[in-house]
Design a protein around this motif. Structure first.
Motif, PDB file in Angstrom:
ATOM      1  N   UNK A  43     -46.551  -2.651  47.887  1.00  0.00           N
ATOM      2  CA  UNK A  43     -47.114  -3.749  48.671  1.00  0.00           C
ATOM      3  C   UNK A  43     -46.825  -3.492  50.144  1.00  0.00           C
ATOM      4  N   UNK A  44     -47.867  -3.424  50.949  1.00  0.00           N
ATOM      5  CA  UNK A  44     -47.736  -3.196  52.383  1.00  0.00           C
ATOM      6  C   UNK A  44     -48.593  -4.224  53.107  1.00  0.00           C
ATOM      7  N   UNK A  50     -42.959  -4.333  53.932  1.00  0.00           N
ATOM      8  CA  UNK A  50     -43.291  -3.308  52.939  1.00  0.00           C
ATOM      9  C   UNK A  50     -42.373  -3.584  51.753  1.00  0.00           C
ATOM     10  N   UNK A  51     -42.912  -3.518  50.544  1.00  0.00           N
ATOM     11  CA  UNK A  51     -42.138  -3.875  49.350  1.00  0.00           C
ATOM     12  C   UNK A  51     -42.209  -2.763  48.324  1.00  0.00           C
ATOM     13  N   UNK A 134     -46.003   1.127  57.030  1.00  0.00           N
ATOM     14  CA  UNK A 134     -46.756  -0.091  57.359  1.00  0.00           C
ATOM     15  C   UNK A 134     -48.169   0.213  57.837  1.00  0.00           C
ATOM     16  N   UNK A 135     -48.402   1.423  58.313  1.00  0.00           N
ATOM     17  CA  UNK A 135     -49.712   1.811  58.848  1.00  0.00           C
ATOM     18  C   UNK A 135     -50.650   2.435  57.811  1.00  0.00           C
ATOM     19  N   UNK A 136     -50.193   2.614  56.575  1.00  0.00           N
ATOM     20  CA  UNK A 136     -51.071   3.242  55.580  1.00  0.00           C
ATOM     21  C   UNK A 136     -52.223   2.302  55.234  1.00  0.00           C
ATOM     22  N   UNK A 137     -53.328   2.902  54.848  1.00  0.00           N
ATOM     23  CA  UNK A 137     -54.486   2.104  54.428  1.00  0.00           C
ATOM     24  C   UNK A 137     -54.163   1.442  53.094  1.00  0.00           C
ATOM     25  N   UNK A 138     -54.512   0.171  52.964  1.00  0.00           N
ATOM     26  CA  UNK A 138     -54.225  -0.572  51.735  1.00  0.00           C
ATOM     27  C   UNK A 138     -55.505  -1.116  51.118  1.00  0.00           C
ATOM     28  N   UNK A 143     -52.442  -2.432  39.170  1.00  0.00           N
ATOM     29  CA  UNK A 143     -52.686  -3.845  38.843  1.00  0.00           C
ATOM     30  C   UNK A 143     -52.868  -4.738  40.077  1.00  0.00           C
ATOM     31  N   UNK A 144     -52.812  -4.152  41.268  1.00  0.00           N
ATOM     32  CA  UNK A 144     -52.835  -4.939  42.497  1.00  0.00           C
ATOM     33  C   UNK A 144     -54.239  -5.017  43.092  1.00  0.00           C
ATOM     34  N   UNK A 145     -54.684  -6.233  43.377  1.00  0.00           N
ATOM     35  CA  UNK A 145     -56.031  -6.445  43.915  1.00  0.00           C
ATOM     36  C   UNK A 145     -56.101  -6.167  45.412  1.00  0.00           C
ATOM     37  N   UNK A 146     -54.942  -6.190  46.073  1.00  0.00           N
ATOM     38  CA  UNK A 146     -54.914  -5.968  47.518  1.00  0.00           C
ATOM     39  C   UNK A 146     -53.522  -5.515  47.936  1.00  0.00           C
ATOM     40  N   UNK A 147     -53.405  -5.050  49.168  1.00  0.00           N
ATOM     41  CA  UNK A 147     -52.133  -4.707  49.806  1.00  0.00           C
ATOM     42  C   UNK A 147     -51.415  -3.494  49.208  1.00  0.00           C
TER      43      UNK A 147
END
Length: 163
Positions: A43-44, A50-51, A134-138, A143-147
């Motif tokens: 997660x970013x 950032x997680x 933190x600058x990577x494209x997300x 299973x993650x719909x975003x971030x």
């Protein structure tokens, strides 16, 4: 001190054993067990956190130990560069996942009606690596719909140093 070796560089973390003894011991045990080796930052959210520390490179959630008691009311604030434990809406649900604050995140500190998130450490070297993460494209991944980083950011290994 803990050194996390990521595929983007190293992050050195001072662990606050006096301020958050249960949380620090929990984190250090996961490090010593090799739990974080091969996990991802899943997660970013630029300007926020950032997680990582819960999912492997196949987006499989790793089995954790029992949750710990929330130590957010320890006087340490969720400021830029600090590490806190991630949790669900249950304040006492943190296990292995952690996040690095990318800015001063006062809403994550305990306040009336808000249990807060337990700060247990601070990045002492490698904030440039944190900022690079933190600058990577997300977007959508696993299973993650975003971030979720579109190119995985992997914790290759983590070790306790300076003992």
């Amino acid at each position: 001190m803990v050194v996390m070796h990521t595929n983007l560089g190293d992050i050195t973390i001072e662990v606050f054993e006096d301020e958050a003894p249960k949380t620090a011991a929990n984190f250090l045990q996961y490090v010593q067990d090799g739990f974080y080796d091969g996990t991802i930052f899943h997660r970013v959210i630029p300007g926020f956190v950032i997680q990582g520390g819960g999912f492997d490179e196949s987006y499989q959630q790793k089995k954790t130990r029992d949750p710990i008691t929330n130590e957010a009311d320890n006087g340490v604030k969720n400021d830029r560069g600090t590490l806190s434990m991630a949790r669900t809406s249950d304040p006492n649900s943190a296990t292995s996942q952690f996040f690095v604050n990318l800015s001063d995140n006062a809403p994550l500190n305990p306040s009336r009606g808000n249990a807060g998130y337990a700060v247990f450490g601070k990045v002492t070297d490698g904030m440039d690596v944190v900022d690079q993460i933190a600058d990577v494209q997300t977007g959508r991944a696993g299973p993650f719909r975003q971030d979720a980083p579109q190119e995985q950011v992997v914790i290759e290994s983590a070790e306790v140093s300076g003992q």
